[in-house]
Design a protein around this motif. Structure first.
Motif, PDB file in Angstrom:
ATOM      1  N   HIS A  76       0.851  -1.208   0.000  1.00 53.94           N
ATOM      2  CA  HIS A  76       0.000   0.000   0.000  1.00 53.94           C
ATOM      3  C   HIS A  76       0.880   1.248   0.000  1.00 53.94           C
ATOM      4  O   HIS A  76       1.593   1.505   0.975  1.00 53.94           O
ATOM      5  N   GLN A  79       0.723   3.896   2.938  1.00 52.16           N
ATOM      6  CA  GLN A  79       1.023   3.376   4.281  1.00 52.16           C
ATOM      7  C   GLN A  79       2.517   3.362   4.589  1.00 52.16           C
ATOM      8  O   GLN A  79       2.952   2.747   5.566  1.00 52.16           O
ATOM      9  N   LEU A  90      -6.446  -6.147  12.893  1.00 55.77           N
ATOM     10  CA  LEU A  90      -6.768  -5.457  11.646  1.00 55.77           C
ATOM     11  C   LEU A  90      -7.689  -4.245  11.798  1.00 55.77           C
ATOM     12  O   LEU A  90      -7.311  -3.134  11.422  1.00 55.77           O
ATOM     13  N   GLU A 102      -3.917   7.621   5.575  1.00 57.01           N
ATOM     14  CA  GLU A 102      -4.444   7.576   4.201  1.00 57.01           C
ATOM     15  C   GLU A 102      -5.285   8.815   3.901  1.00 57.01           C
ATOM     16  O   GLU A 102      -5.346   9.277   2.753  1.00 57.01           O
ATOM     17  N   ARG A 201     -11.208  -1.857  -1.848  1.00 53.98           N
ATOM     18  CA  ARG A 201     -10.319  -2.088  -0.695  1.00 53.98           C
ATOM     19  C   ARG A 201     -10.530  -3.471  -0.079  1.00 53.98           C
ATOM     20  O   ARG A 201      -9.610  -4.245   0.057  1.00 53.98           O
ATOM     21  N   PHE A 202     -11.751  -3.766   0.305  1.00 54.68           N
ATOM     22  CA  PHE A 202     -12.184  -5.110   0.694  1.00 54.68           C
ATOM     23  C   PHE A 202     -13.700  -5.113   0.737  1.00 54.68           C
ATOM     24  O   PHE A 202     -14.330  -4.043   0.708  1.00 54.68           O
ATOM     25  N   GLU A 232      -8.869 -12.197   6.096  1.00 56.36           N
ATOM     26  CA  GLU A 232      -7.669 -11.846   6.848  1.00 56.36           C
ATOM     27  C   GLU A 232      -7.864 -12.133   8.339  1.00 56.36           C
ATOM     28  O   GLU A 232      -7.006 -12.738   8.971  1.00 56.36           O
ATOM     29  N   HIS A 268      -3.923 -12.295   1.529  1.00 52.31           N
ATOM     30  CA  HIS A 268      -4.093 -12.966   2.832  1.00 52.31           C
ATOM     31  C   HIS A 268      -4.707 -14.359   2.759  1.00 52.31           C
ATOM     32  O   HIS A 268      -4.019 -15.353   2.829  1.00 52.31           O
ATOM     33  N   LEU A 297      -0.096  -8.265  12.613  1.00 56.67           N
ATOM     34  CA  LEU A 297      -1.478  -7.902  12.962  1.00 56.67           C
ATOM     35  C   LEU A 297      -2.214  -9.044  13.664  1.00 56.67           C
ATOM     36  O   LEU A 297      -3.404  -8.927  13.962  1.00 56.67           O
ATOM     37  N   ASP A 319       2.827  -6.186   2.116  1.00 50.78           N
ATOM     38  CA  ASP A 319       1.701  -5.533   2.785  1.00 50.78           C
ATOM     39  C   ASP A 319       2.131  -4.364   3.680  1.00 50.78           C
ATOM     40  O   ASP A 319       1.565  -4.158   4.745  1.00 50.78           O
TER      41      ASP A 319
HETATM   42  N1  GUN Z   1      -7.972  -4.863   4.677  1.00 53.19           N
HETATM   43  C1  GUN Z   1      -8.510  -3.705   4.216  1.00 53.19           C
HETATM   44  N2  GUN Z   1      -7.607  -2.728   4.162  1.00 53.19           N
HETATM   45  C2  GUN Z   1      -6.452  -3.275   4.597  1.00 53.19           C
HETATM   46  C3  GUN Z   1      -5.138  -2.751   4.779  1.00 53.19           C
HETATM   47  O1  GUN Z   1      -4.856  -1.587   4.516  1.00 53.19           O
HETATM   48  N3  GUN Z   1      -4.206  -3.613   5.258  1.00 53.19           N
HETATM   49  C4  GUN Z   1      -4.493  -4.918   5.527  1.00 53.19           C
HETATM   50  N4  GUN Z   1      -3.529  -5.708   5.990  1.00 53.19           N
HETATM   51  N5  GUN Z   1      -5.719  -5.417   5.383  1.00 53.19           N
HETATM   52  C5  GUN Z   1      -6.684  -4.602   4.925  1.00 53.19           C
END
Ligand code: GUN
Ligand code: ZN
Length: 435
Positions: A76, A79, A90, A102, A201-202, A232, A268, A297, A319
Motif C-alpha cells: 500500500h 502506508q 486489523l 491515508e 479495498r475489501f 484476513e 491474505h 497484525l 503488505d
Molecule cells: N484490509 C482492508 N484494508 C487493509 C489494509 O490496509 N491492510 C491490511 N492488511 N488489510 C486490509
C-alpha cells in the motif's frame, strides 16, 4: 537500455515452480548474463557465453549474486509512514494507524512526496515490479503512477474504492469511482511500464453497487487487473457475512461480481474454507501471501500447504504498512519461518522461496512472458546483491560450500544494505552509493 553488456556473476533464477518441478531451479556459480537492448540475450556459464560473444563489454560482478528483479504482489503506497504500529489487530489498526494517514493523501503535495519515497523504497530493496494499492484520491494515485514512471519501475496499481465503513473523507460514490477509474485507466494502463488494477479495498468497505462498478470496469477493459483483500481476520469475515447474507462465504462476494480469475490478486486468505481454496484454484486467482503482516497484525498462520496442494497460485506481498518493511526476500524468510510451525507444517525450500519472490509474482500479474526469470528474450529486470565486506552475511557466504547454502543465506540475511544495482529493461533504477 540500448547496447550490449555481459554480466559476470553467480546467478540464480527459476523458470517455473520448483515445488512442482525441481528442474526449474537454475544456479550458475560463474555465470554470464548477456543483456542486449534491455532484453536477456543469453544466460549460462560465463565461459560459454563469453566465447560466443567475445566483443561485448563485461561487467564484472564476481563475488556478488544476480537474481531476477523481486516482485511484491501486495503493498500500500499511502502506508509508508504507518510501518511499525505494532500491537493492534486489523480493524483497530486500520482505525488508529492506517486510515488517518491515508486521509492525508487528499493533500496532493504530501501524496507526491510519499509516492516518491515509496517507489525509492521499493527499488532500494530490489523490487522491480509491484502490485500497489493507490490512495482513495485520484490525484494521489496519479502521483504514484508518475513516481513509478520517473524511477522506471513496473507497477500495477489503482485508485482504492470504498463507499462505506471507513470514514467519510475516504468514501466515494459509484459515479465518481467509475469516472475517475476510467480516466486513470486511459492515462496509465499499458503506458510505459504501468498497468491498471481495479482496487476495491475489501468487501467490508464496498457496497454491492461499488462492486458492480468494479465488475463493469473489468468487463470494459479486458486487460486491466484486479486486487483486493480476503479472509484476513475472523471479525472481518463475520462482518462481511452480515453485510452480504446471500454469499456462501467471503470469496462468494467477489465471485458474484466477477472479480475472481487469473487477472485477480487477493491478499491474505488466512482463514479460507476448503471450498474457497478449491474455487480459487479453479479460477486461477492468485493469493498474495503476506506473512509478516499476518504475524504483526495477529491474523494467523496462512494455510500454505492446503493452498499448494489444491493448486492455488500463490506469491508474496510485503503488505506495507501492515507488514514490517519492503524486503521481498525477508518476506520469503518470514513465510519459511511461519510454515515451519504451521498446524500443517511444511518446509519451503530456498529454490521455492526464490520462485515465490520472483517468477510467482510475474505469473500473478500475467507478466511471466516478460519478467520473472532469465529466459532468452525476457526483459532484463534484475537485482545485483553483494553484502558489505564486514557484514555477517559476507562471513557466512565465505564459508558456504555450495550454491543451495548460498541462496538460503541470502534469503535469510540479505537486506537493503546488500542491494547494489537494480535494473528494469536493463536500465538502472537503483544503484547503491557504496562503491
Ligand atoms: N484490509 C482492508 N484494508 C487493509 C489494509 O490496509 N491492510 C491490511 N492488511 N488489510 C486490509
Ligand atoms: Zn493489504
Amino acid at each position: 537500455m540500448t547496447g550490449a553488456e555481459l554480466i559476470r556473476s553467480t546467478i540464480f533464477h527459476t523458470t517455473g515452480d520448483p515445488y512442482r518441478d525441481s528442474q526449474t531451479f537454475v544456479a550458475i556459480d560463474d555465470g554470464g548474463l548477456l543483456v542486449r537492448d534491455g532484453r536477456i540475450a543469453a544466460c549460462g556459464d560465463f565461459a560459454a557465453v563469453r566465447a560466443a560473444h567475445a566483443d561485448v563489454p563485461v561487467t564484472d560482478w564476481r563475488g556478488g549474486y544476480v537474481l531476477p528483479g523481486l516482485v511484491d504482489t501486495h503493498v500500500h503506497f499511502p502506508q509508508l509512514r504507518v510501518i511499525g504500529h505494532l500491537g493492534g489487530s486489523l480493524l483497530d489498526w486500520l482505525e488508529r494507524a492506517a486510515l488517518p494517514e491515508e486521509t492525508r493523501m487528499a493533500d496532493v503535495t504530501y501524496a507526491r512526496d510519499t509516492a516518491r519515497r515509496f517507489v525509492r523504497a521499493l527499488v532500494s530493496h530490489g523490487t522491480t515490479t509491484a502490485s500497489v494499492f493507490g490512495a482513495h484520491f485520484a490525484p494521489a494515485t496519479a502521483e504514484l503512477f508518475d513516481a513509478a514512471e520517473v524511477i522506471g519501475m513496473r507497477i500495477a496499481a489503482g485508485l482504492v474504492l470504498s463507499d462505506r465503513r471507513l470514514r467519510p473523507e475516504l468514501h466515494t460514490t459509484v459515479e465518481t469511482a467509475y469516472r475517475e477509474s476510467t480516466t486513470l485507466i486511459g492515462r496509465y494502463h499499458g503506458h510505459g511500464r504501468a498497468l491498471y488494477s481495479v482496487t476495491p479495498r475489501f468487501a467490508l468497505s464496498a457496497s454491492e453497487a461499488m462492486l458492480e462498478v468494479c465488475q463493469t470496469l473489468m468487463r470494459e477493459q479486458p486487460s486491466i487487473r484486479c486486487q483486493s483483500h480476503i479472509n484476513e481476520q475472523r471479525d472481518e469475515i463475520g462482518a462481511v457475512a452480515t453485510l452480504f447474507p446471500w454469499a456462501e462465504d467471503y470469496l462468494g462476494v467477489y465471485e458474484r461480481f466477477g472479480l475472481v480469475g487469473d487477472r485477480t490478486i487477493l491478499a491474505h486468505d488466512v482463514h479460507a474454507t476448503a471450498s474457497e481454496i478449491e474455487r480459487l484454484a479453479d479460477s486461477g486467482t492468485t493469493v498474495a501471501h503476506c506473512p509478516a503482516s499476518n504475524a504483526a497484525l495477529g491474523s494467523g498462520i496462512f494455510p500454505f500447504r492446503r493452498h499448494l496442494e489444491a493448486g492455488v497460485r500463490c506469491a508474496l506481498g510485503t503488505d506495507v504498512g501492515g507488514g514490517v518493511g519492503f524486503g521481498v526476500l525477508k518476506e520469503a524468510l518470514q513465510a519459511y519461518l511461519m510454515q515451519r510451525s504451521a498446524p500443517e507444517p511444511m518446509v519451503l525450500t530456498p529454490p521455492h522461496l526464490l520462485y515465490l519472490a520472483t517468477r510467482a509474482g510475474a505469473e500473478a500479474l500475467g507478466l511471466a512472458h516478460l519478467i520473472g526469470d532469465f529466459e532468452t528474450g525476457k526483459a532484463a529486470d534484475l537485482v545485483y546483491l553483494r553484502p558489505p565486506e564486514d557484514s555477517v552475511l559476507a562471513d557466512v557466504l565465505r564459508g558456504a560450500r555450495d550454491l543451495d547454502r548460498v541462496l538460503s543465506a541470502l534469503i535469510t540475511l540479505a537486506g537493503a544494505e546488500s542491494i547494489r544495482d537494480v535494473r528494469v529493461d536493463g536500465d538502472v533504477v537503483y544503484r547503491s552509493e557504496v562503491a
